[in-house]
Design a protein around this motif. Structure first.
Motif, mmCIF file in Angstrom:
data_model
loop_
_atom_site.group_PDB
_atom_site.id
_atom_site.type_symbol
_atom_site.label_atom_id
_atom_site.label_comp_id
_atom_site.label_asym_id
_atom_site.label_seq_id
_atom_site.Cartn_x
_atom_site.Cartn_y
_atom_site.Cartn_z
ATOM 1 N N MET A 54 52.505 -102.007 31.392
ATOM 2 C CA MET A 54 54.116 -102.542 31.292
ATOM 3 C C MET A 54 55.132 -102.650 30.309
ATOM 4 O O MET A 54 54.647 -103.904 29.760
ATOM 5 C CB MET A 54 54.738 -103.336 32.720
ATOM 6 C CG MET A 54 56.126 -102.789 32.945
ATOM 7 S SD MET A 54 56.905 -101.079 34.534
ATOM 8 C CE MET A 54 55.839 -101.601 35.009
ATOM 9 N N THR A 55 55.442 -102.054 29.597
ATOM 10 C CA THR A 55 56.032 -102.713 28.088
ATOM 11 C C THR A 55 57.100 -103.037 28.134
ATOM 12 O O THR A 55 58.250 -102.798 29.281
ATOM 13 C CB THR A 55 56.164 -101.772 27.004
ATOM 14 O OG1 THR A 55 57.192 -100.315 27.612
ATOM 15 C CG2 THR A 55 55.291 -100.299 26.994
ATOM 16 N N PRO A 56 57.727 -103.665 27.608
ATOM 17 C CA PRO A 56 59.736 -104.494 27.401
ATOM 18 C C PRO A 56 60.810 -103.446 27.313
ATOM 19 O O PRO A 56 61.516 -103.162 28.523
ATOM 20 C CB PRO A 56 59.456 -104.377 26.283
ATOM 21 C CG PRO A 56 58.620 -105.913 25.388
ATOM 22 C CD PRO A 56 57.577 -104.176 26.489
ATOM 23 N N ALA A 57 60.339 -101.831 27.189
ATOM 24 C CA ALA A 57 61.066 -100.729 26.283
ATOM 25 C C ALA A 57 61.022 -100.487 28.853
ATOM 26 O O ALA A 57 62.296 -99.818 28.939
ATOM 27 C CB ALA A 57 60.382 -99.924 26.268
ATOM 28 N N ILE A 58 59.814 -100.410 28.757
ATOM 29 C CA ILE A 58 60.028 -100.161 30.778
ATOM 30 C C ILE A 58 60.704 -101.035 31.721
ATOM 31 O O ILE A 58 61.923 -100.633 32.194
ATOM 32 C CB ILE A 58 58.632 -99.885 30.853
ATOM 33 C CG1 ILE A 58 57.890 -98.040 30.784
ATOM 34 C CG2 ILE A 58 58.716 -99.196 32.417
ATOM 35 C CD1 ILE A 58 56.918 -98.089 30.037
ATOM 36 N N LEU A 59 60.418 -101.915 31.653
ATOM 37 C CA LEU A 59 60.886 -103.528 32.043
ATOM 38 C C LEU A 59 62.694 -102.957 31.809
ATOM 39 O O LEU A 59 63.504 -103.021 32.960
ATOM 40 C CB LEU A 59 60.754 -103.976 31.926
ATOM 41 C CG LEU A 59 58.965 -104.899 32.102
ATOM 42 C CD1 LEU A 59 58.285 -106.397 31.333
ATOM 43 C CD2 LEU A 59 58.891 -104.598 33.699
ATOM 44 N N PHE A 60 63.070 -102.815 30.801
ATOM 45 C CA PHE A 60 64.677 -102.787 30.205
ATOM 46 C C PHE A 60 65.790 -102.040 31.065
ATOM 47 O O PHE A 60 66.228 -102.071 31.673
ATOM 48 C CB PHE A 60 65.026 -102.597 28.525
ATOM 49 C CG PHE A 60 66.496 -102.756 28.749
ATOM 50 C CD1 PHE A 60 66.715 -103.311 28.546
ATOM 51 C CD2 PHE A 60 66.550 -101.391 27.981
ATOM 52 C CE1 PHE A 60 68.365 -103.167 28.107
ATOM 53 C CE2 PHE A 60 67.445 -100.656 28.066
ATOM 54 C CZ PHE A 60 68.850 -101.581 27.787
ATOM 55 N N LEU A 61 63.906 -100.528 30.917
ATOM 56 C CA LEU A 61 64.594 -99.767 32.270
ATOM 57 C C LEU A 61 65.198 -99.266 33.459
ATOM 58 O O LEU A 61 66.052 -99.030 33.722
ATOM 59 C CB LEU A 61 65.030 -97.877 31.313
ATOM 60 C CG LEU A 61 64.784 -97.367 30.010
ATOM 61 C CD1 LEU A 61 63.556 -96.597 29.959
ATOM 62 C CD2 LEU A 61 66.261 -97.378 29.483
#
Length: 153
Positions: free
Chosen positions: A1-8
């Motif tokens: 899980m990347t910060p980008a996925i968490l953000f979305l």
């Protein structure tokens, strides 16, 4: 899980996840397009630029390159140049080849090439090599407050 996925996910934003084997050492967008079997113009690369007034993120199709003069104009700046890779990594928190436009360490001015609207979905980096996110141009524009302009050549 990347910060980008968490953000979305936190934004409850619709997106698709595209994973592939990344063996490239440069031209990551072309590699992603080839691996995912999508048109090169649909895969957008995240480029970091800088000038006296600050840093700017440019999102352009992997089929072309960014026009720095048009990018500077769209961002309301005098002049921009490409940011050195090590500085881009420090500023965004991502490694080159996996720099996502989403959830960077610092919110930067973002300019999306107008050609993004030609596609139902564009692919951008998901925050690491071998991971792309499919989003609409409108979603990206809204979440990042991105400027839309003709910045690719």
């Amino acid at each position: 899980m990347t910060p980008a996925i968490l953000f979305l996910e936190q934004q409850k934003a619709p997106f698709t996840l595209h994973q592939y084997e990344c063996t490239a050492h440069d031209d990551f967008g072309a590699h992603a397009a080839s691996q995912l079997q999508v048109p090169l113009a649909q895969v957008f690369k995240t480029l970091l630029t800088e000038g006296e007034q600050g840093a700017v993120v440019a999102l352009v199709p992997s089929s072309g390159k960014v026009n720095l003069k048009r990018l500077a104009k769209a961002a309301g700046m005098k002049k921009l140049e490409m940011m050195p890779p090590a500085k881009a990594e420090r500023l965004t928190g991502y490694k080159v080849g996996g720099i996502s436009p989403f959830a960077q360490k610092k919110r930067l001015v973002t300019v999306l090439d107008e050609s993004a609207h030609l596609h139902v979905e564009i692919l951008v980096s998901g925050g690491k090599r071998g991971l792309s996110l499919g989003v609409t141009a409108d979603l990206l524009q809204n979440l990042l407050d991105a400027v839309i302009a003709d910045i690719a050549e």
